[in-house]
Design a protein around this motif. Structure first.
Motif, PDB file in Angstrom:
ATOM      1  N   LYS A  26       0.848  -1.195   0.000  1.00 50.09           N
ATOM      2  CA  LYS A  26       0.000   0.000   0.000  1.00 50.09           C
ATOM      3  C   LYS A  26       0.879   1.239   0.000  1.00 50.09           C
ATOM      4  O   LYS A  26       0.732   2.125   0.832  1.00 50.09           O
ATOM      5  CB  LYS A  26      -0.925  -0.019   1.204  1.00 50.09           C
ATOM      6  CG  LYS A  26      -2.094  -0.969   0.987  1.00 50.09           C
ATOM      7  CD  LYS A  26      -2.987  -1.064   2.182  1.00 50.09           C
ATOM      8  CE  LYS A  26      -4.051  -2.121   1.971  1.00 50.09           C
ATOM      9  NZ  LYS A  26      -4.676  -2.552   3.208  1.00 50.09           N
TER      10      LYS A  26
ATOM     11  N   SER B 124       1.447   3.228  -2.796  1.00 45.90           N
ATOM     12  CA  SER B 124       1.324   4.036  -4.013  1.00 45.90           C
ATOM     13  C   SER B 124       1.545   5.515  -3.708  1.00 45.90           C
ATOM     14  O   SER B 124       2.233   6.200  -4.437  1.00 45.90           O
ATOM     15  CB  SER B 124      -0.029   3.823  -4.662  1.00 45.90           C
ATOM     16  OG  SER B 124      -1.047   4.148  -3.756  1.00 45.90           O
ATOM     17  N   LYS B 125       1.008   5.961  -2.589  1.00 46.49           N
ATOM     18  CA  LYS B 125       1.139   7.380  -2.246  1.00 46.49           C
ATOM     19  C   LYS B 125       2.600   7.718  -1.951  1.00 46.49           C
ATOM     20  O   LYS B 125       3.160   8.653  -2.512  1.00 46.49           O
ATOM     21  CB  LYS B 125       0.265   7.699  -1.028  1.00 46.49           C
ATOM     22  CG  LYS B 125      -0.082   9.169  -0.933  1.00 46.49           C
ATOM     23  CD  LYS B 125      -0.924   9.430   0.294  1.00 46.49           C
ATOM     24  CE  LYS B 125      -0.872  10.895   0.671  1.00 46.49           C
ATOM     25  NZ  LYS B 125      -1.400  11.102   2.025  1.00 46.49           N
TER      26      LYS B 125
ATOM     27  N   ASN C 278       6.890   0.636  -6.511  1.00 44.62           N
ATOM     28  CA  ASN C 278       6.670   1.235  -5.198  1.00 44.62           C
ATOM     29  C   ASN C 278       7.952   1.412  -4.380  1.00 44.62           C
ATOM     30  O   ASN C 278       7.896   1.715  -3.198  1.00 44.62           O
ATOM     31  CB  ASN C 278       5.676   0.391  -4.402  1.00 44.62           C
ATOM     32  CG  ASN C 278       4.287   0.456  -4.981  1.00 44.62           C
ATOM     33  OD1 ASN C 278       3.856   1.498  -5.471  1.00 44.62           O
ATOM     34  ND2 ASN C 278       3.569  -0.657  -4.966  1.00 44.62           N
TER      35      ASN C 278
ATOM     36  N   LYS D 228       2.344   8.751 -10.357  1.00 48.00           N
ATOM     37  CA  LYS D 228       1.137   8.299  -9.655  1.00 48.00           C
ATOM     38  C   LYS D 228       0.342   7.325 -10.538  1.00 48.00           C
ATOM     39  O   LYS D 228      -0.122   6.282 -10.075  1.00 48.00           O
ATOM     40  CB  LYS D 228       0.288   9.524  -9.290  1.00 48.00           C
ATOM     41  CG  LYS D 228      -0.862   9.236  -8.354  1.00 48.00           C
ATOM     42  CD  LYS D 228      -1.485  10.556  -7.841  1.00 48.00           C
ATOM     43  CE  LYS D 228      -2.751  10.302  -7.033  1.00 48.00           C
ATOM     44  NZ  LYS D 228      -3.942  10.045  -7.847  1.00 48.00           N
TER      45      LYS D 228
ATOM     46  N   ASN E 156       2.170   3.984 -10.614  1.00 46.40           N
ATOM     47  CA  ASN E 156       2.035   3.235  -9.365  1.00 46.40           C
ATOM     48  C   ASN E 156       0.653   2.615  -9.225  1.00 46.40           C
ATOM     49  O   ASN E 156       0.509   1.468  -8.829  1.00 46.40           O
ATOM     50  CB  ASN E 156       2.303   4.151  -8.158  1.00 46.40           C
ATOM     51  CG  ASN E 156       3.772   4.480  -8.029  1.00 46.40           C
ATOM     52  OD1 ASN E 156       4.619   3.635  -8.258  1.00 46.40           O
ATOM     53  ND2 ASN E 156       4.083   5.708  -7.700  1.00 46.40           N
ATOM     54  N   GLU E 157      -0.355   3.392  -9.576  1.00 48.49           N
ATOM     55  CA  GLU E 157      -1.720   2.878  -9.475  1.00 48.49           C
ATOM     56  C   GLU E 157      -1.936   1.712 -10.427  1.00 48.49           C
ATOM     57  O   GLU E 157      -2.553   0.707 -10.074  1.00 48.49           O
ATOM     58  CB  GLU E 157      -2.720   4.007  -9.770  1.00 48.49           C
ATOM     59  CG  GLU E 157      -2.836   4.994  -8.608  1.00 48.49           C
ATOM     60  CD  GLU E 157      -3.698   6.222  -8.915  1.00 48.49           C
ATOM     61  OE1 GLU E 157      -3.858   7.061  -7.994  1.00 48.49           O
ATOM     62  OE2 GLU E 157      -4.179   6.346 -10.062  1.00 48.49           O
TER      63      GLU E 157
ATOM     64  N   ASN F  24      -0.074  -1.361  -9.052  1.00 51.14           N
ATOM     65  CA  ASN F  24      -0.778  -1.952  -7.911  1.00 51.14           C
ATOM     66  C   ASN F  24      -2.006  -2.735  -8.381  1.00 51.14           C
ATOM     67  O   ASN F  24      -2.283  -3.834  -7.903  1.00 51.14           O
ATOM     68  CB  ASN F  24      -1.197  -0.860  -6.916  1.00 51.14           C
ATOM     69  CG  ASN F  24      -0.004  -0.331  -6.124  1.00 51.14           C
ATOM     70  OD1 ASN F  24       0.958  -1.047  -5.892  1.00 51.14           O
ATOM     71  ND2 ASN F  24      -0.072   0.928  -5.720  1.00 51.14           N
ATOM     72  N   GLU F  25      -2.727  -2.152  -9.317  1.00 44.73           N
ATOM     73  CA  GLU F  25      -3.924  -2.810  -9.839  1.00 44.73           C
ATOM     74  C   GLU F  25      -3.539  -4.079 -10.612  1.00 44.73           C
ATOM     75  O   GLU F  25      -4.226  -5.097 -10.535  1.00 44.73           O
ATOM     76  CB  GLU F  25      -4.698  -1.831 -10.744  1.00 44.73           C
ATOM     77  CG  GLU F  25      -6.074  -2.305 -11.163  1.00 44.73           C
ATOM     78  CD  GLU F  25      -7.044  -2.540 -10.020  1.00 44.73           C
ATOM     79  OE1 GLU F  25      -6.870  -1.938  -8.936  1.00 44.73           O
ATOM     80  OE2 GLU F  25      -7.990  -3.343 -10.202  1.00 44.73           O
TER      81      GLU F  25
ATOM     82  N   SER G 169       0.473   3.491 -18.950  1.00 42.16           N
ATOM     83  CA  SER G 169       1.084   4.302 -17.887  1.00 42.16           C
ATOM     84  C   SER G 169       2.612   4.368 -18.060  1.00 42.16           C
ATOM     85  O   SER G 169       3.243   5.361 -17.721  1.00 42.16           O
ATOM     86  CB  SER G 169       0.698   3.780 -16.496  1.00 42.16           C
ATOM     87  OG  SER G 169       1.436   2.624 -16.166  1.00 42.16           O
TER      88      SER G 169
END
Lengths: 156, 156
Positions: free
Chosen positions: A3, A5-6, A73, A111, A114-115, A118-119, A142
């Motif tokens: 978790k 990504s941020k 990440n 961003k 990363n999203e 993660n997905e 991306s």
């Protein structure tokens, strides 16, 4: 699953705010490390593609997607140290100077990547081949989003 | 977190049993991909070390440990294709010929490394600096275990 990504997105845009641990890294090492990260992701995107085009092995796609996710990440943005806009790691860097100045643009593509990564890992875990194919397309977009803005096109 | 240590250990010893997706990989690409994996792990071990020696940033250590874990579990063993005992990726491969014949030995060091990398990620997540230091030592030993047997010592 991760978790970050941020955190990672922040890392990718924090070109100037490199932490103490990275500030000690030599420019040629920083360039080689980031090239290594991209190359290893390239292996993993290639084999997701091969799995989608050939015999689908759920476990291999999961391994590949997890590797891409963890590298995405890992805060690679820290490797874009001042003074690494030119130079050689494994080979000459292909970064455009804009990456070091367009903070907002870098944050945006970072961003999005990363999203998507993660997905991708999340979807790979389900083993749903159609969903993997769809998300793999988005992941590729991306990657492209960053390459078009911040990577020298060596095909030209 | 990942649970692929068994799978990855199998991958690392399945030098001969490379899957269809990898069989299409060119020898020079396979060598570059594995060098990339090791190099990216080197960045991440370096920064765990720097965090332990300097200011400790829990999030960065987690990012680094997760990257190492995912690469360790990615099934890199598949990149030791027949015909890649010699050759050049980013640079000449440093693999010893024994890696392609000593199946049992490779399985052993691969398993030890995967277990150490999985534990490293688990310990990093706790933020317990003393425990991270201890596990980092064990991770280093597991790297060394493979290097001593299967990597040409370029310091000699």
């Amino acid at each position: 699953m991760f978790k970050f990504s941020k955190l990672a997105a922040i890392g990718l845009s924090a070109v100037v705010l490199a932490g103490t641990a990275v500030a000690q890294t030599k420019p040629e090492d920083a360039i080689a490390f980031r090239q290594a990260g991209y190359k290893f992701m390239a292996w993993n995107t290639t084999r997701i593609k091969m799995n989608l085009e050939g015999q689908y092995n759920k476990d291999e796609v999961i391994q590949a997607a997890n590797a891409i996710q963890a590298i995405a990440n890992s805060g690679m943005g820290k490797l874009y140290l001042p003074g690494t806009d030119k130079g050689k790691g494994f080979h000459d860097t292909k970064v455009k100077p804009e990456l070091f100045t367009d903070k907002e643009g870098v944050g945006k593509v970072g961003k999005a990547f990363n999203e998507a990564a993660n997905e991708m890992a999340k979807v790979a875990a389900t083993g749903d081949q159609a969903a993997v194919k769809e998300q793999f397309g988005k992941l590729g977009q991306s990657c492209k989003g960053c390459h078009e803005k911040f990577k020298v096109d060596d095909k030209k």
